[in-house]
Design a protein around this motif. Structure first.
Motif, PDB file in Angstrom:
ATOM      1  N   ILE A 154       0.833  -1.197   0.000  1.00  0.00           N
ATOM      2  CA  ILE A 154       0.000   0.000   0.000  1.00  0.00           C
ATOM      3  C   ILE A 154       0.868   1.247   0.000  1.00  0.00           C
ATOM      4  N   ARG A 155       1.933   1.245   0.788  1.00  0.00           N
ATOM      5  CA  ARG A 155       2.841   2.400   0.796  1.00  0.00           C
ATOM      6  C   ARG A 155       3.431   2.635  -0.596  1.00  0.00           C
ATOM      7  N   LYS A 160       3.646   5.846  -5.565  1.00  0.00           N
ATOM      8  CA  LYS A 160       3.558   5.953  -7.024  1.00  0.00           C
ATOM      9  C   LYS A 160       2.369   6.820  -7.444  1.00  0.00           C
ATOM     10  N   GLN A 161       1.316   6.801  -6.628  1.00  0.00           N
ATOM     11  CA  GLN A 161       0.183   7.666  -6.920  1.00  0.00           C
ATOM     12  C   GLN A 161       0.590   9.133  -6.866  1.00  0.00           C
ATOM     13  N   GLU A 170      -4.128  15.680 -11.323  1.00  0.00           N
ATOM     14  CA  GLU A 170      -4.840  15.195 -10.150  1.00  0.00           C
ATOM     15  C   GLU A 170      -5.553  13.868 -10.412  1.00  0.00           C
ATOM     16  N   GLU A 171      -5.509  12.997  -9.409  1.00  0.00           N
ATOM     17  CA  GLU A 171      -6.213  11.718  -9.508  1.00  0.00           C
ATOM     18  C   GLU A 171      -7.710  11.915  -9.284  1.00  0.00           C
ATOM     19  N   ARG A 262       4.442   2.223 -14.996  1.00  0.00           N
ATOM     20  CA  ARG A 262       5.339   2.580 -13.886  1.00  0.00           C
ATOM     21  C   ARG A 262       4.585   3.173 -12.703  1.00  0.00           C
ATOM     22  N   HIS A 263       3.347   3.627 -12.936  1.00  0.00           N
ATOM     23  CA  HIS A 263       2.573   4.217 -11.846  1.00  0.00           C
ATOM     24  C   HIS A 263       1.778   3.175 -11.056  1.00  0.00           C
ATOM     25  N   SER A 264       1.805   1.920 -11.480  1.00  0.00           N
ATOM     26  CA  SER A 264       1.068   0.838 -10.797  1.00  0.00           C
ATOM     27  C   SER A 264      -0.386   1.219 -10.564  1.00  0.00           C
TER      28      SER A 264
END
Length: 358
Positions: A154-155, A160-161, A170-171, A262-264
């Motif tokens: 999770i970390r 990566k987020q 922005e997500e 790469r951002h998973s």
């Protein structure tokens, strides 16, 4: 016990209501693939879909949905896209699998995601696998706390987020994304994945397309398909088409933009779905049986599912079980790597495609 066989479309409102009540009364039957809506949707696209209705006197006590192949070969309803299979029944019901097949006019019934705790079918298991789940009955925060103690997945995902936000914008997460753009992106990414991994493209199979479209348009609480999407800025980066009931989300068609791997974002999407799902009544996400590493890292519980074959003729059943065992070894073993790379692999892929188009 009396057993009659009907087409799904021949089930009346009373029968469908009884089916739903059987599901609601037993948490182990809450999976949306076991809902009458799934069988009805498949039945509208698959002329060989059938339902055996089990009755004890004047009362209906069970429903057994299945499909017929080659006149006498039975498979679970929606075979190839169904991740939970079995007989939906009243609590405590016992049944004779051989008599069930006889009344259905089947020589064998093959299964690959059977609920392993259905004891009448237990003698016919050839292999029992563990289907990982994300257990959310205690809430999302409890899940996160448990996962934090076991590792740093999770970390890593959250780190990566933050990088994704810096690079792309922005997500934004949509739990039920009804935009056509999300579905188009999902289909494009998933079809590309099927090509890369040399699998047949389920989105190009007409009956599967029809079932997915019907379930996406459905508003049924116990069985509807939902698209969940993560955006970075205005750009979709990962999407998932799942099948949900009130309390179970079946992890069905996950996809992501490989150019942004790469951002998973796929892992992040699972976490966002778990958080939103827990807030919306989802008690567990069934990730589906596989050896995928990310599933093993996300899971905090598991459900046993069985592969096997019930046969009225021991010789025929034994032969079908041997075929299934060979197919499993091809899928998972080193021999499979060699076969998939050559001419035999192309033949196997063609056979799998035709198997689901029939």
């Amino acid at each position: 016990m009396q057993i009659s066989v009907v087409r799904p479309s021949e089930l009346g409102p009373a029968e469908v209501a009884e089916w739903r009540q059987m599901q609601e009364s037993q948490p182990r039957l809450h999976n949306p693939f076991l809902a009458p809506e799934f069988t009805l949707a498949v039945g509208r696209s698959r002329p060989t879909a059938r339902v055996a209705v089990l009755e004890d006197g004047p009362e209906i006590v069970g429903f057994f949905p299945y499909e017929v192949r080659h006149r006498v070969i039975g498979v679970p309803i929606g075979f190839g896209i169904s991740d939970s299979q079995g007989l939906v029944h009243r609590p405590g019901l016992d049944w004779d699998p051989i008599r069930l097949l006889k009344e259905c006019g089947l020589a064998v019934w093959e299964f690959d995601h059977l609920m392993a705790d259905q004891s009448p079918f237990a003698p016919y298991h050839s292999y029992v696998a563990k289907s990982p789940i994300i257990e959310l009955s205690k809430g999302y925060q409890s899940y996160v706390d448990d996962q934090m103690s076991d590792g740093n997945l999770i970390r890593q995902a959250l780190r990566k987020q933050r990088r994704m936000v810096r690079e792309l914008g922005e997500e934004r997460f949509e739990w039920e994304d009804r935009t056509e753009g999300a579905m188009l992106a999902l289909r494009r990414w998933k079809s590309a994945q099927y090509r890369r991994t040399q699998q047949y493209d389920r989105f190009r199979t007409p009956w599967i397309q029809a079932v997915l479209e019907e379930l996406r348009d459905s508003s049924a609480a116990d069985c509807r398909a939902v698209v969940s999407t993560i955006y970075a800025g205005d750009q979709p980066v990962a999407a998932h088409l799942g099948l949900r009931s009130r309390s179970v989300l079946a992890y069905w068609f996950p996809s992501y933009d490989v150019d942004l791997a790469r951002h998973s974002a796929g892992i992040l999407l699972c976490l966002r779905m778990a958080e939103a799902g827990a807030a919306d009544g989802i008690e567990h996400i069934d990730l589906g049986k596989s050896e995928a590493l990310y599933k093993n890292r996300l899971t905090n519980d598991e459900l046993p599912v069985a592969e096997g074959c019930v046969g009225r003729s021991p010789a025929v059943a034994s032969a079908r079980r041997a075929q299934s065992a060979l197919a499993r070894s091809v899928r998972t073993g080193a021999v499979g790597d060699r076969l998939r790379a050559g001419r035999t692999g192309r033949l196997l892929r063609g056979l799998r495609a035709r198997r689901h188009e029939r």
